[in-house]
Design a protein around this motif. Structure first.
Motif, mmCIF file in Angstrom:
data_model
loop_
_atom_site.group_PDB
_atom_site.id
_atom_site.type_symbol
_atom_site.label_atom_id
_atom_site.label_comp_id
_atom_site.label_asym_id
_atom_site.label_seq_id
_atom_site.Cartn_x
_atom_site.Cartn_y
_atom_site.Cartn_z
ATOM 1 N N ILE A 1 -93.132 -9.728 -18.243
ATOM 2 C CA ILE A 1 -92.006 -9.206 -17.445
ATOM 3 C C ILE A 1 -92.527 -8.240 -16.373
ATOM 4 O O ILE A 1 -92.060 -8.239 -15.242
ATOM 5 N N SER A 2 -93.525 -7.425 -16.752
ATOM 6 C CA SER A 2 -94.028 -6.426 -15.801
ATOM 7 C C SER A 2 -95.073 -7.004 -14.852
ATOM 8 O O SER A 2 -95.437 -6.360 -13.877
ATOM 9 N N GLY A 3 -95.582 -8.194 -15.155
ATOM 10 C CA GLY A 3 -96.557 -8.817 -14.260
ATOM 11 C C GLY A 3 -98.000 -8.515 -14.623
ATOM 12 O O GLY A 3 -98.916 -8.903 -13.901
ATOM 13 N N ASN A 4 -98.231 -7.832 -15.741
ATOM 14 C CA ASN A 4 -99.600 -7.572 -16.177
ATOM 15 C C ASN A 4 -100.245 -8.841 -16.715
ATOM 16 O O ASN A 4 -101.472 -8.939 -16.758
ATOM 17 N N LEU A 5 -99.428 -9.795 -17.135
ATOM 18 C CA LEU A 5 -99.923 -11.117 -17.555
ATOM 19 C C LEU A 5 -99.037 -12.192 -16.929
ATOM 20 O O LEU A 5 -97.821 -12.012 -16.839
ATOM 21 N N MET A 6 -99.646 -13.285 -16.514
ATOM 22 C CA MET A 6 -98.867 -14.427 -16.022
ATOM 23 C C MET A 6 -98.488 -15.316 -17.196
ATOM 24 O O MET A 6 -99.343 -15.635 -18.015
ATOM 25 N N PRO A 7 -97.240 -15.741 -17.294
ATOM 26 C CA PRO A 7 -96.888 -16.669 -18.366
ATOM 27 C C PRO A 7 -97.543 -18.038 -18.139
ATOM 28 O O PRO A 7 -97.819 -18.401 -17.000
ATOM 29 N N ARG B 1 -96.596 -9.624 -7.855
ATOM 30 C CA ARG B 1 -97.525 -8.587 -8.306
ATOM 31 C C ARG B 1 -96.762 -7.445 -8.988
ATOM 32 O O ARG B 1 -95.647 -7.134 -8.580
ATOM 33 N N PRO B 2 -97.410 -6.777 -9.973
ATOM 34 C CA PRO B 2 -96.722 -5.687 -10.681
ATOM 35 C C PRO B 2 -96.175 -4.605 -9.755
ATOM 36 O O PRO B 2 -95.059 -4.125 -9.953
ATOM 37 N N ASP B 3 -96.938 -4.205 -8.732
ATOM 38 C CA ASP B 3 -96.462 -3.118 -7.860
ATOM 39 C C ASP B 3 -95.235 -3.543 -7.062
ATOM 40 O O ASP B 3 -94.364 -2.729 -6.759
ATOM 41 N N LEU B 4 -95.145 -4.827 -6.748
ATOM 42 C CA LEU B 4 -93.968 -5.295 -6.016
ATOM 43 C C LEU B 4 -92.749 -5.368 -6.946
ATOM 44 O O LEU B 4 -91.630 -5.120 -6.538
ATOM 45 N N ARG B 5 -93.003 -5.676 -8.220
ATOM 46 C CA ARG B 5 -91.891 -5.641 -9.187
ATOM 47 C C ARG B 5 -91.335 -4.230 -9.277
ATOM 48 O O ARG B 5 -90.128 -4.032 -9.385
ATOM 49 N N ALA B 6 -92.243 -3.246 -9.232
ATOM 50 C CA ALA B 6 -91.802 -1.849 -9.303
ATOM 51 C C ALA B 6 -90.877 -1.529 -8.133
ATOM 52 O O ALA B 6 -89.874 -0.845 -8.286
ATOM 53 N N HIS C 1 -88.906 -3.463 -6.802
ATOM 54 C CA HIS C 1 -87.599 -4.076 -7.056
ATOM 55 C C HIS C 1 -86.890 -3.430 -8.239
ATOM 56 O O HIS C 1 -85.923 -3.980 -8.759
ATOM 57 N N GLY C 2 -87.395 -2.279 -8.694
ATOM 58 C CA GLY C 2 -86.632 -1.503 -9.673
ATOM 59 C C GLY C 2 -87.129 -1.573 -11.098
ATOM 60 O O GLY C 2 -86.434 -1.137 -12.013
ATOM 61 N N LEU C 3 -88.334 -2.109 -11.312
ATOM 62 C CA LEU C 3 -88.850 -2.233 -12.672
ATOM 63 C C LEU C 3 -89.870 -1.131 -12.977
ATOM 64 O O LEU C 3 -90.737 -0.845 -12.163
ATOM 65 N N ALA C 4 -89.756 -0.511 -14.147
ATOM 66 C CA ALA C 4 -90.771 0.443 -14.598
ATOM 67 C C ALA C 4 -91.018 0.215 -16.076
ATOM 68 O O ALA C 4 -90.139 -0.253 -16.797
ATOM 69 N N ARG C 5 -92.217 0.539 -16.524
ATOM 70 C CA ARG C 5 -92.513 0.346 -17.940
ATOM 71 C C ARG C 5 -93.461 1.413 -18.459
ATOM 72 O O ARG C 5 -94.164 2.067 -17.701
ATOM 73 N N THR C 6 -93.465 1.563 -19.779
ATOM 74 C CA THR C 6 -94.504 2.343 -20.443
ATOM 75 C C THR C 6 -95.289 1.368 -21.309
ATOM 76 O O THR C 6 -94.854 0.252 -21.575
ATOM 77 N N PHE C 7 -96.465 1.840 -21.751
ATOM 78 C CA PHE C 7 -97.349 0.984 -22.525
ATOM 79 C C PHE C 7 -97.403 1.438 -23.974
ATOM 80 O O PHE C 7 -97.167 2.602 -24.282
#
Ligand SMILES: Nc1ncnc2c1ncn2[C@@H]1O[C@H](COP(=O)(O)OP(=O)(O)OP(=O)(O)O)[C@@H](O)[C@H]1O
Ligand SMILES: [Mg+2]
Length: 246
Positions: free
Chosen positions: A49-55, A71-76, A78-84
């Motif tokens: 979902i975050s783009g760190n891995l491609m399905p 790319r993950p930074d472009l997802r960000a 568009h309003g996406l954030a995550r923790t690990f």
């Protein structure tokens, strides 16, 4: 509106199907908890979902936009954030600098050394408010690696919030925390703006039921149940897995 649509997402690692076709939707403003035993594929799903891995197959859409290959930074943006699941902080920065960096990163601007003072003041004010809210005001000048584990986990959530995400992904935010720290994180998550959509992986059933509008349960790379607390508690397969696992 659908905040997140996951359609038939698959991920193989060599011969292992970590995700064997996962589909579900999360509505805007919903608080959804993802449960499942170790190795179920929860973190792998977050990575896709975050783009760190491609399905390996399938599709992910964020507020109607297909982001499967973004790319993950472009997802960000568009309003996406995550923790690990394992903290992902810069250990040598101070707490305040970490927050300023997170706030700077989300304006879509390069870090600027010579910003107008008014803009710097705004950013410091915002950083101070964020730290205060997360009970970290007293740690602002400390180096991140000297914080306790619980403080680091809380800082990580604060940083994810710096970008005012529309969809926040939290991977086991209470894992390893003391009961008091867990209560605190649960209370803070509850107080987040209601229009923020939250998808959270959680091992603690009590925390899951307290925070979730709906729960999804994964097992061996598949979604095996979805519903509210009553539906999940009444689900025989879920009970079997959890009783079998403990
Ligand atoms: N990078 C990788 N390479 C190979 N196999 C992997 C990789 N990442 C995960 N796996 C495997 O994929 C499966 C799912 O792992 P994942 O970390 O998504 O599970 P999880 O549900 O998050 O578990 P946990 O509750 O322990 O965090 C496991 O069998 C794991 O060993
Ligand atoms: Mg995990």
């Amino acid at each position: 509106m659908t905040a997140l649509a996951v359609e038939n997402v698959c991920k193989n690692f060599g011969g292992v199907a970590a995700l064997a076709g996962v589909s579900f939707d999360v509505n805007e403003g919903e608080r959804r908890v993802l449960l499942g035993p170790n190795g179920a594929g929860k973190t792998t799903l977050f990575h896709t979902i975050s783009g760190n891995l491609m399905p390996s197959a399938g599709r992910v859409a964020l507020f109607g936009l297909d982001i499967t290959r973004l790319r993950p930074d472009l997802r960000a943006r568009h309003g996406l954030a995550r923790t690990f699941q394992i903290t992902n902080l810069f250990p040598r920065l101070t707490v305040l600098d970490s927050v300023l960096l997170a706030l700077g990163g989300i304006d879509g601007q390069r870090l600027q050394l010579f910003q107008p003072p008014s803009r710097q003041r705004t950013r410091y004010g915002e950083a101070a408010r964020l730290l205060d809210r997360w009970g970290l005001a007293g740690t602002a000048e400390r180096i991140v690696r000297t914080l306790s584990y619980g403080e680091q986990r809380q800082l990580e959530i604060a940083l994810a919030l710096a970008g005012k995400p529309r969809l926040l992904l939290l991977d086991e935010p209470t894992a390893g925390l003391s009961p008091a720290e867990t209560r605190r994180v649960v209370a803070l998550v509850r107080e987040l703006p209601r229009d923020m959509t939250i998808l959270m992986i959680e091992h603690d059933m009590d925390v899951a039921f307290e925070l979730a509008d709906r729960i999804a349960v994964m097992h061996q790379g598949r979604l095996i149940a979805e519903g509210d607390e009553a539906a999940i508690r009444a689900n025989q397969q879920v009970t079997d897995i959890y009783l079998g696992a403990e």
